[in-house]
Design a protein around this motif. Structure first.
Motif, mmCIF file in Angstrom:
data_model
loop_
_atom_site.group_PDB
_atom_site.id
_atom_site.type_symbol
_atom_site.label_atom_id
_atom_site.label_comp_id
_atom_site.label_asym_id
_atom_site.label_seq_id
_atom_site.Cartn_x
_atom_site.Cartn_y
_atom_site.Cartn_z
ATOM 1 N N LYS A 106 0.826 -1.204 0.000
ATOM 2 C CA LYS A 106 0.000 0.000 0.000
ATOM 3 C C LYS A 106 0.870 1.268 0.000
ATOM 4 C CE LYS A 106 -3.275 -2.971 0.616
ATOM 5 N NZ LYS A 106 -3.945 -3.520 -0.591
ATOM 6 N N HIS A 107 0.348 2.323 -0.594
ATOM 7 C CA HIS A 107 0.936 3.640 -0.428
ATOM 8 C C HIS A 107 0.511 4.173 0.944
ATOM 9 C CE1 HIS A 107 2.167 3.467 -4.560
ATOM 10 N NE2 HIS A 107 0.923 3.334 -4.983
ATOM 11 N N ILE A 108 1.324 5.041 1.520
ATOM 12 C CA ILE A 108 1.144 5.449 2.916
ATOM 13 C C ILE A 108 0.892 6.942 3.036
ATOM 14 C CG2 ILE A 108 2.164 5.488 5.222
ATOM 15 C CD1 ILE A 108 1.676 2.663 4.111
ATOM 16 N N PHE A 109 -0.184 7.291 3.750
ATOM 17 C CA PHE A 109 -0.415 8.672 4.174
ATOM 18 C C PHE A 109 -0.684 8.617 5.668
ATOM 19 C CE2 PHE A 109 -3.031 12.712 4.196
ATOM 20 C CZ PHE A 109 -1.974 13.545 3.852
ATOM 21 N N ASP B 76 -0.960 12.514 -6.666
ATOM 22 C CA ASP B 76 0.393 11.971 -6.764
ATOM 23 C C ASP B 76 0.355 10.449 -6.898
ATOM 24 O OD1 ASP B 76 1.579 14.463 -6.635
ATOM 25 O OD2 ASP B 76 1.904 14.384 -4.466
ATOM 26 N N VAL B 77 -0.471 9.799 -6.100
ATOM 27 C CA VAL B 77 -0.612 8.340 -6.204
ATOM 28 C C VAL B 77 -1.141 7.954 -7.580
ATOM 29 C CG1 VAL B 77 -1.917 6.335 -5.355
ATOM 30 C CG2 VAL B 77 -0.856 7.926 -3.728
ATOM 31 N N ASP B 78 -2.132 8.684 -8.048
ATOM 32 C CA ASP B 78 -2.716 8.399 -9.360
ATOM 33 C C ASP B 78 -1.678 8.543 -10.471
ATOM 34 O OD1 ASP B 78 -5.196 8.006 -11.087
ATOM 35 O OD2 ASP B 78 -4.486 9.938 -11.834
ATOM 36 N N ALA B 79 -0.798 9.534 -10.324
ATOM 37 C CA ALA B 79 0.223 9.785 -11.343
ATOM 38 C C ALA B 79 1.488 8.958 -11.129
ATOM 39 C CB ALA B 79 0.586 11.268 -11.361
ATOM 40 N N GLY B 80 1.597 8.300 -9.962
ATOM 41 C CA GLY B 80 2.781 7.502 -9.676
ATOM 42 C C GLY B 80 4.018 8.316 -9.391
ATOM 43 N N ARG B 81 3.854 9.514 -8.811
ATOM 44 C CA ARG B 81 5.003 10.383 -8.528
ATOM 45 C C ARG B 81 5.142 10.592 -7.020
ATOM 46 N NH1 ARG B 81 1.391 14.464 -11.203
ATOM 47 N NH2 ARG B 81 0.175 15.380 -9.504
#
Length: 380
Positions: free
Chosen positions: A106-109, A341-346
């Motif tokens: 998972k990406h983390i916030f 940013d997650v959507d764009a992968g940056r």
């Protein structure tokens, strides 16, 4: 118009901050507005609520029309359609949960502090880098209208050379014996991750770093003004965490910042937090919403005379910076940036490494207070 949905696992949303700012005013507000526009497309969000209390989660889900909730974090992390893990738990529970989320892809916030020590924070950074995870740490105060206006003044060169920053933050938190406290009792127990330095120096680090310069050294004093408090059940307990911190921060460019933070202060200022910035060409006082300025050409020339009352209304000699744009909820604004940013992968601008720098200042501040000395801060 194409719509893409990002499912967000939200852990700790039964707490005050997690519920009000992150669930209701950010994710649900984004969902109810139809998502975040990205060019001709939109990013929609779908929250998954996670916590320890099944009854509270079920009630929140029913109240807000959320389809998924669970008390089992591993069950939520096992869902391959969930891309983001968000953490608003107590600090002591954060590191382990984030590591599990990274391992699950998972990406983390996350809220801050990101961990209880610099070493633990660096462990999170290393794990995220190995996994190729996009990470974000809440930097909400940078999005406050008052600080947005202050940043605009800095970018326009209003101050000339910035000399100093003075911050006042806090208010009176009732101890709970007669009038219930307006903050959770764990905030005043060090063993549960409480403490003013741990709580607020992470904030002050990113505010100073992003507006004025990196913190190079700190001299601080952390104290516990109220030694006994009463918890949510009316039971007395010993306050083992500091409830106030007084710090001097040395920044790059020879800027000196002084910030007082206290849960034991009665407010005599316009807003609950205010920063005064003094420069060779002008000064400003910024709060949550407002920002007042006094340029060099309009600076008065007071004369010290203890024998006569002053005939100047000093506060009336400042001008308000106008609202030149709409200012959305700061938490929501950063959520929208992170989602795109997650959507764009940056990479996200305020990542876990920024959270570690906040912990550096926490550890240096506590060391300064314990040892009664100035502590230099190395650059990671």
């Amino acid at each position: 118009m194409a719509e893409r949905t990002i499912k967000v696992i939200m852990n700790g949303v039964t707490g005050r901050m997690g519920y009000r700012q992150h669930l209701v005013r950010s994710i649900l507000a984004i969902r109810d507005a139809g998502g975040v526009p990205v060019g001709d497309d939109r990013i929609q969000v779908e929250p998954v609520l996670v916590g320890r209390n099944a009854d509270k989660l079920a009630e929140l889900a029913k109240q807000h029309g959320v389809a998924d909730w669970t008390t089992d974090l591993d069950e939520a992390l096992a869902d391959p359609s969930a891309q983001i893990y968000f953490d608003a738990q107590v600090t002591s529970a954060r590191k382990g949960a984030i590591l599990r989320a990274i391992a699950a892809g998972k990406h983390i916030f996350t809220e801050k502090p990101i961990a209880e020590s610099v070493a633990d924070g660096l462990e999170l950074v290393a794990a995220a880098e190995r996994a190729g995870t996009i990470t974000g740490v809440v930097h909400d105060k940078l999005y406050l209208p008052g600080l947005v206006k202050l940043k605009r003044l800095i970018d326009l060169g209003f101050f000339g050379r910035i000399l100093s920053v003075r911050g006042e933050f806090g208010y009176w938190v009732f101890d709970g014996d007669v009038i219930p406290a307006q903050r959770p009792s764990w905030n005043y127990r060090a063993e549960d991750g409480g403490g003013m330095v741990l709580d607020m120096f992470c904030h002050w680090n990113y505010v100073l770093e992003n507006l004025f310069g990196r913190v190079e050294a700190v001299t601080a004093k952390a104290v516990t003004h109220i030694p006994e408090r009463w918890d949510e059940n009316g039971k007395a307990y010993t306050a083992t965490a500091d409830d106030a911190a007084y710090g001097i921060f040395e920044l790059t460019g020879n800027v000196i910042a002084q910030i007082n933070s206290s849960w034991a202060v009665r407010v005599d200022r316009g807003e609950l937090v205010e920063f005064q910035v003094d420069g060779t060409h002008g000064s400003a006082v910024a709060g949550l919403f407002g920002c007042r300025i006094q340029p060099r050409a309009q600076t008065p020339k007071p004369v010290w005379n203890p024998d006569l009352p002053t005939d100047q209304d000093f506060r009336a000699q400042w001008e308000q910076v106008p609202d030149l744009e709409d200012y959305p909820n700061g938490f929501r604004a950063q959520w929208e940036q992170f989602l795109t940013d997650v959507d764009a992968g940056r990479p996200h601008s305020y990542d876990l490494a920024a959270g570690v720098r906040g912990l550096q200042l926490v550890e240096a501040g506590l060391r300064s207070s314990d040892e009664g000395r100035r502590v230099e801060i190395g650059q990671l």
